[in-house]
Motif scaffolding. Structure first.
Motif, PDB file in Angstrom:
ATOM      1  N   ARG A  50       0.850  -1.202   0.000  1.00 12.10           N
ATOM      2  CA  ARG A  50       0.000   0.000   0.000  1.00 12.10           C
ATOM      3  C   ARG A  50       0.882   1.247   0.000  1.00 12.10           C
ATOM      4  N   GLU A  51       0.634   2.115  -0.957  1.00 11.52           N
ATOM      5  CA  GLU A  51       1.442   3.324  -1.099  1.00 11.52           C
ATOM      6  C   GLU A  51       1.379   4.195   0.150  1.00 11.52           C
ATOM      7  N   ALA A  52       0.210   4.333   0.740  1.00  7.15           N
ATOM      8  CA  ALA A  52       0.061   5.181   1.934  1.00  7.15           C
ATOM      9  C   ALA A  52       0.920   4.659   3.085  1.00  7.15           C
ATOM     10  N   GLU A  53       0.962   3.335   3.269  1.00  9.22           N
ATOM     11  CA  GLU A  53       1.762   2.758   4.340  1.00  9.22           C
ATOM     12  C   GLU A  53       3.256   2.966   4.085  1.00  9.22           C
ATOM     13  N   VAL A  54       3.668   2.782   2.840  1.00 11.60           N
ATOM     14  CA  VAL A  54       5.077   2.958   2.486  1.00 11.60           C
ATOM     15  C   VAL A  54       5.498   4.406   2.706  1.00 11.60           C
ATOM     16  N   ARG A  55       4.672   5.350   2.275  1.00  5.98           N
ATOM     17  CA  ARG A  55       5.005   6.771   2.448  1.00  5.98           C
ATOM     18  C   ARG A  55       5.050   7.152   3.929  1.00  5.98           C
ATOM     19  N   ALA A  56       4.162   6.571   4.733  1.00  3.22           N
ATOM     20  CA  ALA A  56       4.182   6.836   6.178  1.00  3.22           C
ATOM     21  C   ALA A  56       5.485   6.327   6.794  1.00  3.22           C
ATOM     22  N   LEU A  57       5.950   5.162   6.368  1.00  3.73           N
ATOM     23  CA  LEU A  57       7.213   4.624   6.862  1.00  3.73           C
ATOM     24  C   LEU A  57       8.384   5.513   6.452  1.00  3.73           C
ATOM     25  N   LEU A  58       8.313   6.034   5.248  1.00  2.00           N
ATOM     26  CA  LEU A  58       9.390   6.945   4.784  1.00  2.00           C
ATOM     27  C   LEU A  58       9.455   8.211   5.625  1.00  2.00           C
ATOM     28  N   LYS A  59       8.289   8.666   6.066  1.00  2.00           N
ATOM     29  CA  LYS A  59       8.239   9.884   6.887  1.00  2.00           C
ATOM     30  C   LYS A  59       8.580   9.609   8.346  1.00  2.00           C
ATOM     31  N   GLY A  60       8.726   8.327   8.708  1.00  3.90           N
ATOM     32  CA  GLY A  60       9.089   7.984  10.072  1.00  3.90           C
ATOM     33  C   GLY A  60       7.915   7.802  11.008  1.00  3.90           C
ATOM     34  N   VAL A  61       6.712   7.668  10.439  1.00  2.12           N
ATOM     35  CA  VAL A  61       5.532   7.442  11.265  1.00  2.12           C
ATOM     36  C   VAL A  61       5.586   5.995  11.748  1.00  2.12           C
ATOM     37  N   PRO A  62       5.517   5.752  13.058  1.00  2.16           N
ATOM     38  CA  PRO A  62       5.587   4.369  13.550  1.00  2.16           C
ATOM     39  C   PRO A  62       4.413   3.538  13.044  1.00  2.16           C
ATOM     40  N   SER A  63       4.713   2.287  12.746  1.00  8.05           N
ATOM     41  CA  SER A  63       3.650   1.386  12.264  1.00  8.05           C
ATOM     42  C   SER A  63       3.399   0.318  13.311  1.00  8.05           C
ATOM     43  N   ILE A  64       2.413  -0.490  13.081  1.00  9.10           N
ATOM     44  CA  ILE A  64       2.069  -1.576  13.996  1.00  9.10           C
ATOM     45  C   ILE A  64       3.223  -2.580  14.070  1.00  9.10           C
ATOM     46  N   GLY A  65       3.915  -2.776  12.938  1.00  9.74           N
ATOM     47  CA  GLY A  65       4.990  -3.752  12.880  1.00  9.74           C
ATOM     48  C   GLY A  65       6.242  -3.365  13.634  1.00  9.74           C
ATOM     49  N   GLY A  66       6.375  -2.107  14.010  1.00  7.28           N
ATOM     50  CA  GLY A  66       7.552  -1.663  14.767  1.00  7.28           C
ATOM     51  C   GLY A  66       8.579  -1.007  13.873  1.00  7.28           C
TER      52      GLY A  66
END
Length: 68
Positions: A50-66
């Motif tokens: 998912r593009e939104a999840e990938v972009r959030a990870l690039l911005k440093g937003v923490p995800s459920i996966g850690g």
């Protein structure tokens, strides 16, 4: 050709995600297997992200996966 609805979320290939993170596509696959990135399987068995999840990870937003 696939039919997409206007509200369908854009999906990225492992190569596209790898380019964004400047890593090898196999690394992206390892992240998905480790649960650090959510993957969706196509009918042919290929992974998409998912593009939104990938972009959030690039911005440093923490995800459920850690952290990566």
């Amino acid at each position: 050709m696939t039919t997409r609805t206007p509200d369908a979320e854009p999906l990225l290939t492992p190569a596209e995600v790898a380019t964004m993170f400047r890593v090898d596509p196999k690394t992206v696959t390892r992240w998905a297997k480790a649960g650090k990135l959510t993957s969706i399987r196509t009918l042919g068995g290929h992974r998409r992200y998912r593009e939104a999840e990938v972009r959030a990870l690039l911005k440093g937003v923490p995800s459920i996966g850690g952290d990566m």
